[in-house]
Each structure stands twice: as C-alpha cells, then as structure tokens.
Motif scaffolding. Structure first.
Motif, mmCIF file in Angstrom:
data_model
loop_
_atom_site.group_PDB
_atom_site.id
_atom_site.type_symbol
_atom_site.label_atom_id
_atom_site.label_comp_id
_atom_site.label_asym_id
_atom_site.label_seq_id
_atom_site.Cartn_x
_atom_site.Cartn_y
_atom_site.Cartn_z
ATOM 1 N N LEU A 25 6.639 5.580 -12.098
ATOM 2 C CA LEU A 25 7.412 4.431 -11.736
ATOM 3 C C LEU A 25 8.964 4.583 -11.834
ATOM 4 O O LEU A 25 9.679 3.958 -11.268
ATOM 5 C CB LEU A 25 6.904 3.493 -12.940
ATOM 6 C CG LEU A 25 5.529 2.765 -13.169
ATOM 7 C CD1 LEU A 25 5.367 1.932 -14.103
ATOM 8 C CD2 LEU A 25 5.348 1.969 -11.741
ATOM 9 N N GLU A 26 9.326 5.874 -12.496
ATOM 10 C CA GLU A 26 10.642 6.272 -12.658
ATOM 11 C C GLU A 26 11.154 6.525 -11.346
ATOM 12 O O GLU A 26 12.371 6.568 -11.068
ATOM 13 C CB GLU A 26 10.772 7.265 -13.552
ATOM 14 C CG GLU A 26 10.185 8.593 -13.396
ATOM 15 C CD GLU A 26 8.650 8.600 -14.022
ATOM 16 O OE1 GLU A 26 8.086 9.548 -13.806
ATOM 17 O OE2 GLU A 26 8.203 7.324 -14.473
ATOM 18 N N GLY A 27 10.267 6.940 -10.523
ATOM 19 C CA GLY A 27 10.849 7.601 -9.220
ATOM 20 C C GLY A 27 10.710 6.535 -8.175
ATOM 21 O O GLY A 27 11.375 6.822 -6.994
ATOM 22 N N PHE B 237 0.925 -1.037 0.087
ATOM 23 C CA PHE B 237 0.016 -0.140 -0.072
ATOM 24 C C PHE B 237 0.643 1.325 -0.008
ATOM 25 O O PHE B 237 0.304 2.388 -0.458
ATOM 26 C CB PHE B 237 -0.900 -0.045 1.148
ATOM 27 C CG PHE B 237 -2.023 -1.050 1.358
ATOM 28 C CD1 PHE B 237 -2.938 -1.138 0.080
ATOM 29 C CD2 PHE B 237 -1.890 -2.328 2.232
ATOM 30 C CE1 PHE B 237 -3.713 -2.242 0.274
ATOM 31 C CE2 PHE B 237 -2.889 -3.113 2.283
ATOM 32 C CZ PHE B 237 -3.539 -3.146 1.113
ATOM 33 N N ARG B 238 2.007 1.155 0.627
ATOM 34 C CA ARG B 238 2.780 2.470 0.776
ATOM 35 C C ARG B 238 3.310 2.798 -0.647
ATOM 36 O O ARG B 238 3.617 4.147 -0.825
ATOM 37 C CB ARG B 238 4.144 2.109 1.741
ATOM 38 C CG ARG B 238 4.759 1.193 1.048
ATOM 39 C CD ARG B 238 6.046 0.614 1.968
ATOM 40 N NE ARG B 238 6.861 -0.473 1.412
ATOM 41 C CZ ARG B 238 7.936 -0.609 0.449
ATOM 42 N NH1 ARG B 238 7.879 0.586 0.042
ATOM 43 N NH2 ARG B 238 8.199 -1.563 0.320
ATOM 44 N N GLU C 162 3.659 6.829 -3.496
ATOM 45 C CA GLU C 162 4.839 7.143 -4.317
ATOM 46 C C GLU C 162 4.644 6.933 -5.914
ATOM 47 O O GLU C 162 5.182 7.952 -6.523
ATOM 48 C CB GLU C 162 5.925 6.035 -4.016
ATOM 49 C CG GLU C 162 6.371 6.027 -2.507
ATOM 50 C CD GLU C 162 7.652 5.311 -2.054
ATOM 51 O OE1 GLU C 162 8.540 5.273 -2.838
ATOM 52 O OE2 GLU C 162 7.621 4.862 -0.998
ATOM 53 N N VAL C 163 3.977 6.065 -6.167
ATOM 54 C CA VAL C 163 3.668 6.020 -7.726
ATOM 55 C C VAL C 163 2.816 7.218 -8.287
ATOM 56 O O VAL C 163 3.161 7.726 -9.351
ATOM 57 C CB VAL C 163 2.868 4.616 -7.901
ATOM 58 C CG1 VAL C 163 2.455 4.781 -9.621
ATOM 59 C CG2 VAL C 163 3.899 3.664 -7.794
ATOM 60 N N ARG C 164 2.052 7.588 -7.438
ATOM 61 C CA ARG C 164 0.848 8.820 -7.878
ATOM 62 C C ARG C 164 2.065 10.019 -7.715
ATOM 63 O O ARG C 164 1.601 10.952 -8.565
ATOM 64 C CB ARG C 164 -0.172 8.899 -6.599
ATOM 65 C CG ARG C 164 -1.327 9.993 -6.947
ATOM 66 C CD ARG C 164 -2.134 10.041 -5.968
ATOM 67 N NE ARG C 164 -3.152 8.665 -6.044
ATOM 68 C CZ ARG C 164 -3.332 8.035 -4.944
ATOM 69 N NH1 ARG C 164 -2.730 8.571 -3.773
ATOM 70 N NH2 ARG C 164 -4.118 7.035 -4.835
ATOM 71 N N ASP D 181 11.822 -1.688 -4.780
ATOM 72 C CA ASP D 181 10.157 -1.329 -4.802
ATOM 73 C C ASP D 181 9.517 -1.826 -6.164
ATOM 74 O O ASP D 181 8.449 -2.190 -6.289
ATOM 75 C CB ASP D 181 9.944 0.037 -4.365
ATOM 76 C CG ASP D 181 10.038 0.254 -2.891
ATOM 77 O OD1 ASP D 181 10.111 -0.884 -2.312
ATOM 78 O OD2 ASP D 181 9.958 1.430 -2.551
ATOM 79 N N ARG D 182 10.296 -1.700 -7.278
ATOM 80 C CA ARG D 182 9.710 -1.570 -8.554
ATOM 81 C C ARG D 182 9.589 -3.019 -8.777
ATOM 82 O O ARG D 182 8.656 -3.589 -9.674
ATOM 83 C CB ARG D 182 10.994 -0.961 -9.715
ATOM 84 C CG ARG D 182 10.194 -1.232 -11.159
ATOM 85 C CD ARG D 182 9.158 -0.364 -11.377
ATOM 86 N NE ARG D 182 8.704 -0.580 -12.764
ATOM 87 C CZ ARG D 182 7.797 -1.528 -13.131
ATOM 88 N NH1 ARG D 182 7.187 -2.405 -12.111
ATOM 89 N NH2 ARG D 182 7.389 -1.657 -14.226
#
Length: 392
Positions: A176-178, A165-166, A170-172, A183-184
């Motif tokens: 994805l590049e971040g 969920f965390r 982050e994706v928002r 995590d990816r």
C-alpha cells in the motif's frame, strides 16, 4: 470319451468348490459404507441444500428472496454456473420484483459506463467495447450476456464491485505504501483481514503458483493483503449499492470469494451486521462441505476447448458433451458422447489433465493426440500441432 467326461466333471467340481469358497469368504466380509453427505445423484443444474437433500428451484428462490445480499459463486469458465446465476436472478425478479446486480468482473473505474447502461443510453452489444471487457476481465462476455439482457428488460440496476484491476499487481509488488495518493483513494478505507480459515486456504493457493514463493513472508503478506482488499472492496460497494438502490443486491463473483462465508460475506457481516446474507455455490460432485454455502447447484467441472469441444467430468470420466460443427474437433472426428481417456498419453481423470497435455505438446513441439472411447470402441485422433494463443 468316458475318461474325458470324468475329467470334465472333475474339473467342474473343483471349479464349483473354488467358487463356493470365494463366495463363503466374501459373505463373511462386511462392506464398508461411506458417509452419505448427499442423498441423491444430481443431474447438472439441480439444487441441493446444506444437509445434502434435493431442493426445488422454487425453494431456492424463496430462500434467496429473504436475503439482503445474495452471493452467487462461479467458476469463471463454467457455462453451467452462469446459467444457474441467470436462472436465480430471473426467479428473484419475477412479478416485477427488483434486485440490483453487482459484478466482481467490472472495476469501479467503469461505473460510468454502467450508469449509462442503466439509463438506457447503451445497449448490451455496446458493453464489451465500452467496458474494455477483453482486456479488463478477459473471460468470454457471452457468459454474462443473458444477465445484462435481463437487467435491460426488467430495468435492474447493475454496478461494478471491484477496485481497478491494474492496482492488484502494484499492491502485490509495492504494498500500500508504494501507491500514489489518487490510487490509494480507490481502495477501501478500512481493510478487513481474512479470517484464519481463509488465510490457510489462501496460503495453499499461493503455493500452487509457479512464479510465487510461499516461503517468503513478504510475498505471503501481500498476497493476503490483495485478497482482503478485493473482498472488502466488493463488500463496501455492495453495501453502497443496496443503500442507493433500496433493493436487495445479487453479487456475482468467483467461488473463492463466496465459499464458507470467508470472503465477501465475512466483510458484509462486519460492515452491515444486521443484514441477511444468502450464499449460493456450485458443487462439482467431489467432497461435500455443508458449510460452504446455504444452498448449492450441481455443475460438474467442464472446459470449453479452443478446439471447439466442451468436456465435462461425469462420474470420474471426461465426456465430450458438445462439439461445434465449424471447428477443429468436429473436423477431426470428435463427437458428443465420446469419452476422453488420454490426452498426450496423460490419463484424463480431471480437467487439469487437459492443461497438462497442452503444455506437454507445446514443450515437446509434437502433435496433440487424444485417445477416446466411443461406446466401447477405443481409437486415437491426431489433432496436429497446437497454435499458441497471442493473448498475454
């Protein structure tokens, strides 16, 4: 006296003539009959097929038992929805038949906890703490307690379907590049985009968020990405669960991931094209969409308030269907069967009015006032100032 009687007769004659005129006009007016999407008025918990006809529970179980994946949509706080989930799983696993159960509500990072549960090393009572349910999912664990108890009793495999969920936030915010490389790796290898119909629906959902800008292309793109990641991840893990357990998989997820086959089902059909998918959705008594699911269970909108009462929408009325004896609603005089007419001056024609009333009371720092109807008698109850929740 004679003149008085003549006047009465004259007025009576005029009244009869007027009534005759009204009836004559109304008799010439052809009533407009709406389309009949559903052929009966269901009671809470009854079943409906996609043609709007009544289904028996045995028919629902029989239809679902033919599928490789059974997707059951829910409103996260609707107790009736959770009872329907439990009943179908119970029906599917009679006579020693096995299914595996996948949960949207649990992230893949907690699968080791479920593995221990599956091995009999953890009890149902230990799950909330071990899963960090209060912080991870937040909705009441007791909505799912009976499902876990049934899984324990019948030795059914349970599994986590969601990505952590965390990572949603982050994706928002970063895309994805971040994300970091570790995590990816927790996300689906291939992101299956939303079909066009789901995209339009999701954009409408985004526009309802007060802290989101639906006119910002970047925000829209990332919002759609998160939803696609979510649905793809759940489909991937459901497929893995079916392959590892050799059983059909029941997926418990929010209705938005199930309706019309746009979410999880769309991804399942791409990743496991030969599999049969059965979609089971709640119907709230509003407009009926036959394509939303293969079968439906009627569960009217309901809301369990922190005041200790449960409100259910029935035929456009907000009916108090349950009151807890040890909580505020009971102490202030609210009883089952009362109809909530207004909350903080706002007519209660939907459950959202309850949210608006609470927000208004907080903003104005005034006591929450309900106007109720009890068998034709209307009265008001002052519930005092609301206490803000400490949950974030």
């Amino acid at each position: 006296m004679f003149r008085y009687n003549i006047n009465i007769r004259a007025r009576g004659l005029r009244t009869l003539c007027a009534l005759f005129f009204i009836f004559a006009i109304s008799g010439c007016t052809k009533p407009i009959h709406p389309d009949m999407a559903v052929s009966f008025l269901p009671c809470s918990g009854e079943y409906i097929n996609s043609a709007g006809e009544k289904l028996s529970f045995a028919e629902v179980v029989q239809n679902a038992s033919r599928a490789d994946y059974v997707l059951i949509g829910e409103g996260h706080t609707n107790r009736c929805d959770h009872e329907a989930q439990f009943n179908l799983i119970q029906g599917l696993t009679r006579n020693h038949r096995k299914v595996s159960i996948g949960f949207e509500m649990i992230s893949s990072e907690k699968q080791d906890v479920l593995n221990r549960f599956n091995l009999g090393q953890l009890s149902v009572d230990e799950l909330p703490e071990k899963l960090d349910w209060k912080n991870e999912w937040r909705y009441d664990f007791n909505f799912f307690r009976s499902v876990f108890e049934l899984a324990k009793k019948r030795e059914l495999t349970v599994a986590a379907l969601n990505f952590p969920f965390r990572l949603t936030k982050e994706v928002r915010e970063k895309g994805l590049e971040g994300l970091s490389v570790p995590d990816r790796a927790l996300l689906p290898q291939k992101v299956i985009p939303a079909p066009a119909q789901q995209e339009e629906s999701l954009k409408e959902v985004l526009s309802m968020h007060a802290n989101r800008d639906s006119s910002d292309p970047a925000q829209v793109e990332r919002f759609l990405l998160v939803q696609s990641l979510w649905d793809t991840a759940m489909a991937e893990r459901a497929i893995n669960l079916r392959r590892s357990s050799k059983n059909s998989v029941v997926v418990l997820a929010g209705a938005g991931h199930v309706e019309h086959g746009w979410g999880i089902a769309h991804r399942l059909k791409e990743l496991d094209p030969e599999a049969k998918v059965f979609m089971f959705m709640p119907w709230r008594g509003e407009e009926f969409y036959p394509t939303a699911a293969d079968s439906f269970f009627y569960c009217p909108p309901s809301y369990e308030s922190r005041l200790g009462m449960t409100v259910e929408m029935r035929q456009g009325k907000a009916v108090i269907v349950a009151v807890k004896r040890d909580q505020k609603a009971f102490k202030y005089g609210i009883r089952p069967g009362d109809v909530l007419l207004k909350a903080q001056g706002i007519p209660v024609r939907s459950l959202f009015a309850m949210h608006m009333a609470g927000a208004k009371a907080h903003k104005e720092n005034k006591p929450l006032v309900f106007k109720l109807d009890r068998r034709g008698m209307t009265f008001s109850i002052d519930l005092g100032l609301l206490v803000r929740s400490k949950e974030k």
